[in-house]
Design a protein around this motif. Structure first.
Motif, PDB file in Angstrom:
ATOM      1  N   SER A   2       0.833  -1.193   0.000  1.00 42.56           N
ATOM      2  CA  SER A   2       0.000   0.000   0.000  1.00 42.56           C
ATOM      3  C   SER A   2       0.870   1.246   0.000  1.00 42.56           C
ATOM      4  O   SER A   2       1.828   1.340   0.760  1.00 42.56           O
ATOM      5  N   LYS A   3       0.515   2.192  -0.850  1.00 46.74           N
ATOM      6  CA  LYS A   3       1.250   3.443  -0.907  1.00 46.74           C
ATOM      7  C   LYS A   3       0.436   4.579  -0.295  1.00 46.74           C
ATOM      8  O   LYS A   3       0.783   5.740  -0.420  1.00 46.74           O
ATOM      9  N   SER A   4      -0.671   4.206   0.361  1.00 47.37           N
ATOM     10  CA  SER A   4      -1.499   5.193   1.048  1.00 47.37           C
ATOM     11  C   SER A   4      -1.127   5.226   2.525  1.00 47.37           C
ATOM     12  O   SER A   4      -0.612   4.256   3.067  1.00 47.37           O
ATOM     13  N   TRP A   5      -1.423   6.373   3.160  1.00 45.00           N
ATOM     14  CA  TRP A   5      -1.122   6.545   4.578  1.00 45.00           C
ATOM     15  C   TRP A   5      -2.389   6.397   5.389  1.00 45.00           C
ATOM     16  O   TRP A   5      -3.464   6.783   4.955  1.00 45.00           O
ATOM     17  N   LYS A   6      -2.260   5.873   6.603  1.00 47.52           N
ATOM     18  CA  LYS A   6      -3.409   5.741   7.499  1.00 47.52           C
ATOM     19  C   LYS A   6      -3.927   7.114   7.921  1.00 47.52           C
ATOM     20  O   LYS A   6      -5.132   7.321   8.015  1.00 47.52           O
ATOM     21  N   ASN A   7      -3.023   8.038   8.195  1.00 46.62           N
ATOM     22  CA  ASN A   7      -3.397   9.384   8.636  1.00 46.62           C
ATOM     23  C   ASN A   7      -2.863  10.416   7.650  1.00 46.62           C
ATOM     24  O   ASN A   7      -1.646  10.526   7.466  1.00 46.62           O
ATOM     25  N   PRO A   8      -3.750  11.197   7.035  1.00 43.55           N
ATOM     26  CA  PRO A   8      -3.293  12.223   6.093  1.00 43.55           C
ATOM     27  C   PRO A   8      -2.480  13.309   6.791  1.00 43.55           C
ATOM     28  O   PRO A   8      -2.613  13.522   7.997  1.00 43.55           O
ATOM     29  N   VAL A   9      -1.658  13.976   6.007  1.00 48.03           N
ATOM     30  CA  VAL A   9      -0.881  15.117   6.468  1.00 48.03           C
ATOM     31  C   VAL A   9      -1.555  16.360   5.886  1.00 48.03           C
ATOM     32  O   VAL A   9      -1.779  16.436   4.680  1.00 48.03           O
ATOM     33  N   LEU A  10      -1.879  17.323   6.740  1.00 52.58           N
ATOM     34  CA  LEU A  10      -2.545  18.537   6.288  1.00 52.58           C
ATOM     35  C   LEU A  10      -1.508  19.640   6.115  1.00 52.58           C
ATOM     36  O   LEU A  10      -0.776  19.965   7.059  1.00 52.58           O
ATOM     37  N   ILE A  11      -1.447  20.182   4.891  1.00 55.38           N
ATOM     38  CA  ILE A  11      -0.507  21.254   4.590  1.00 55.38           C
ATOM     39  C   ILE A  11      -1.253  22.433   3.977  1.00 55.38           C
ATOM     40  O   ILE A  11      -2.390  22.298   3.526  1.00 55.38           O
ATOM     41  N   SER A  12      -0.592  23.578   3.961  1.00 55.59           N
ATOM     42  CA  SER A  12      -1.124  24.765   3.302  1.00 55.59           C
ATOM     43  C   SER A  12      -0.234  25.037   2.104  1.00 55.59           C
ATOM     44  O   SER A  12       0.947  25.380   2.259  1.00 55.59           O
ATOM     45  N   ILE A  13      -0.789  24.856   0.895  1.00 59.01           N
ATOM     46  CA  ILE A  13       0.038  24.907  -0.309  1.00 59.01           C
ATOM     47  C   ILE A  13      -0.708  25.579  -1.447  1.00 59.01           C
ATOM     48  O   ILE A  13      -1.930  25.592  -1.479  1.00 59.01           O
ATOM     49  N   GLY A  14       0.033  26.120  -2.380  1.00 56.70           N
ATOM     50  CA  GLY A  14      -0.546  26.729  -3.564  1.00 56.70           C
ATOM     51  C   GLY A  14      -0.573  28.240  -3.466  1.00 56.70           C
ATOM     52  O   GLY A  14      -0.142  28.831  -2.494  1.00 56.70           O
ATOM     53  N   GLU A  15      -1.094  28.859  -4.505  1.00 54.48           N
ATOM     54  CA  GLU A  15      -1.187  30.318  -4.557  1.00 54.48           C
ATOM     55  C   GLU A  15      -2.561  30.702  -5.048  1.00 54.48           C
ATOM     56  O   GLU A  15      -2.861  30.488  -6.221  1.00 54.48           O
ATOM     57  N   PRO A  16      -3.446  31.202  -4.237  1.00 53.32           N
ATOM     58  CA  PRO A  16      -3.259  31.443  -2.803  1.00 53.32           C
ATOM     59  C   PRO A  16      -3.224  30.121  -2.035  1.00 53.32           C
ATOM     60  O   PRO A  16      -3.744  29.119  -2.511  1.00 53.32           O
ATOM     61  N   PRO A  17      -2.620  30.131  -0.844  1.00 57.51           N
ATOM     62  CA  PRO A  17      -2.509  28.892  -0.064  1.00 57.51           C
ATOM     63  C   PRO A  17      -3.866  28.276   0.264  1.00 57.51           C
ATOM     64  O   PRO A  17      -4.802  28.977   0.626  1.00 57.51           O
ATOM     65  N   VAL A  18      -3.941  26.971   0.095  1.00 62.20           N
ATOM     66  CA  VAL A  18      -5.152  26.205   0.374  1.00 62.20           C
ATOM     67  C   VAL A  18      -4.767  25.033   1.269  1.00 62.20           C
ATOM     68  O   VAL A  18      -3.748  24.379   1.042  1.00 62.20           O
ATOM     69  N   GLN A  26       1.999   9.041  -3.727  1.00 66.82           N
ATOM     70  CA  GLN A  26       1.826   9.700  -5.014  1.00 66.82           C
ATOM     71  C   GLN A  26       1.422  11.159  -4.842  1.00 66.82           C
ATOM     72  O   GLN A  26       1.961  12.049  -5.511  1.00 66.82           O
ATOM     73  N   ALA A  27       0.490  11.426  -3.934  1.00 70.53           N
ATOM     74  CA  ALA A  27       0.055  12.802  -3.693  1.00 70.53           C
ATOM     75  C   ALA A  27       1.194  13.643  -3.112  1.00 70.53           C
ATOM     76  O   ALA A  27       1.357  14.813  -3.472  1.00 70.53           O
ATOM     77  N   ALA A  28       1.979  13.049  -2.233  1.00 70.53           N
ATOM     78  CA  ALA A  28       3.117  13.764  -1.649  1.00 70.53           C
ATOM     79  C   ALA A  28       4.148  14.096  -2.724  1.00 70.53           C
ATOM     80  O   ALA A  28       4.642  15.230  -2.793  1.00 70.53           O
ATOM     81  N   GLU A  73       7.548  20.684   7.380  1.00 71.48           N
ATOM     82  CA  GLU A  73       8.020  21.540   8.480  1.00 71.48           C
ATOM     83  C   GLU A  73       9.117  22.466   7.978  1.00 71.48           C
ATOM     84  O   GLU A  73       9.116  23.659   8.278  1.00 71.48           O
ATOM     85  N   GLU A  74      10.054  21.916   7.215  1.00 73.45           N
ATOM     86  CA  GLU A  74      11.145  22.708   6.656  1.00 73.45           C
ATOM     87  C   GLU A  74      10.607  23.858   5.800  1.00 73.45           C
ATOM     88  O   GLU A  74      11.141  24.977   5.853  1.00 73.45           O
ATOM     89  N   ALA A  75       9.565  23.596   5.043  1.00 72.56           N
ATOM     90  CA  ALA A  75       8.994  24.606   4.144  1.00 72.56           C
ATOM     91  C   ALA A  75       8.036  25.563   4.857  1.00 72.56           C
ATOM     92  O   ALA A  75       7.578  26.539   4.267  1.00 72.56           O
ATOM     93  N   GLY A  76       7.688  25.260   6.108  1.00 69.64           N
ATOM     94  CA  GLY A  76       6.789  26.111   6.873  1.00 69.64           C
ATOM     95  C   GLY A  76       5.329  26.007   6.448  1.00 69.64           C
ATOM     96  O   GLY A  76       4.562  26.945   6.626  1.00 69.64           O
ATOM     97  N   ILE A  77       4.941  24.836   5.903  1.00 70.52           N
ATOM     98  CA  ILE A  77       3.573  24.676   5.409  1.00 70.52           C
ATOM     99  C   ILE A  77       2.785  23.589   6.153  1.00 70.52           C
ATOM    100  O   ILE A  77       1.638  23.336   5.813  1.00 70.52           O
ATOM    101  N   LEU A  78       3.379  22.974   7.142  1.00 68.27           N
ATOM    102  CA  LEU A  78       2.711  21.905   7.889  1.00 68.27           C
ATOM    103  C   LEU A  78       1.628  22.490   8.781  1.00 68.27           C
ATOM    104  O   LEU A  78       1.872  23.430   9.550  1.00 68.27           O
ATOM    105  N   ILE A  79       0.429  21.951   8.671  1.00 61.10           N
ATOM    106  CA  ILE A  79      -0.670  22.336   9.559  1.00 61.10           C
ATOM    107  C   ILE A  79      -0.874  21.254  10.613  1.00 61.10           C
ATOM    108  O   ILE A  79      -0.947  21.538  11.799  1.00 61.10           O
ATOM    109  N   ARG A  80      -0.961  19.983  10.162  1.00 56.84           N
ATOM    110  CA  ARG A  80      -1.168  18.880  11.097  1.00 56.84           C
ATOM    111  C   ARG A  80      -0.628  17.590  10.494  1.00 56.84           C
ATOM    112  O   ARG A  80      -0.871  17.299   9.334  1.00 56.84           O
TER     113      ARG A  80
END
Length: 81
Positions: A2-18, A26-28, A73-80
């Motif tokens: 399986s290449k899916s994760w049990k718990n998703p990672v929530l980030i703020s990404i894009g322009e404007p950030p979403v 694959q999504a990562a 975390e390094e990019a400063g976009i980690l929410i949860r």
């Protein structure tokens, strides 16, 4: 494997950030290649390598998740994680 994760990672990404839930290797990979706010960084490099290893069957998906969290975390976009 399986290449899916049990718990998703929530980030703020894009322009404007979403707020975006990343729940698979694959999504990562796509987020880091297409929309990442940094062009380079040690954690980003490790996360991209970890994702490649998972796709090749050499590592577990949760290894890539941990590396992805560090890159966010390094990019400063980690929410949860």
């Amino acid at each position: 494997m399986s290449k899916s994760w049990k718990n998703p990672v929530l980030i703020s990404i894009g322009e404007p950030p979403v707020e975006t839930a990343i729940d698979s290797v694959q999504a990562a990979s796509w987020a880091m290649i297409e929309d990442w706010p940094l062009d380079e960084g040690p954690a980003l490099d490790r996360a991209l390598h970890a994702c490649t290893c998972v796709i090749e069957g050499k590592r577990k998906a949760e290894d890539a998740r941990a590396a992805f969290v560090a890159a966010a975390e390094e990019a400063g976009i980690l929410i949860r994680a």
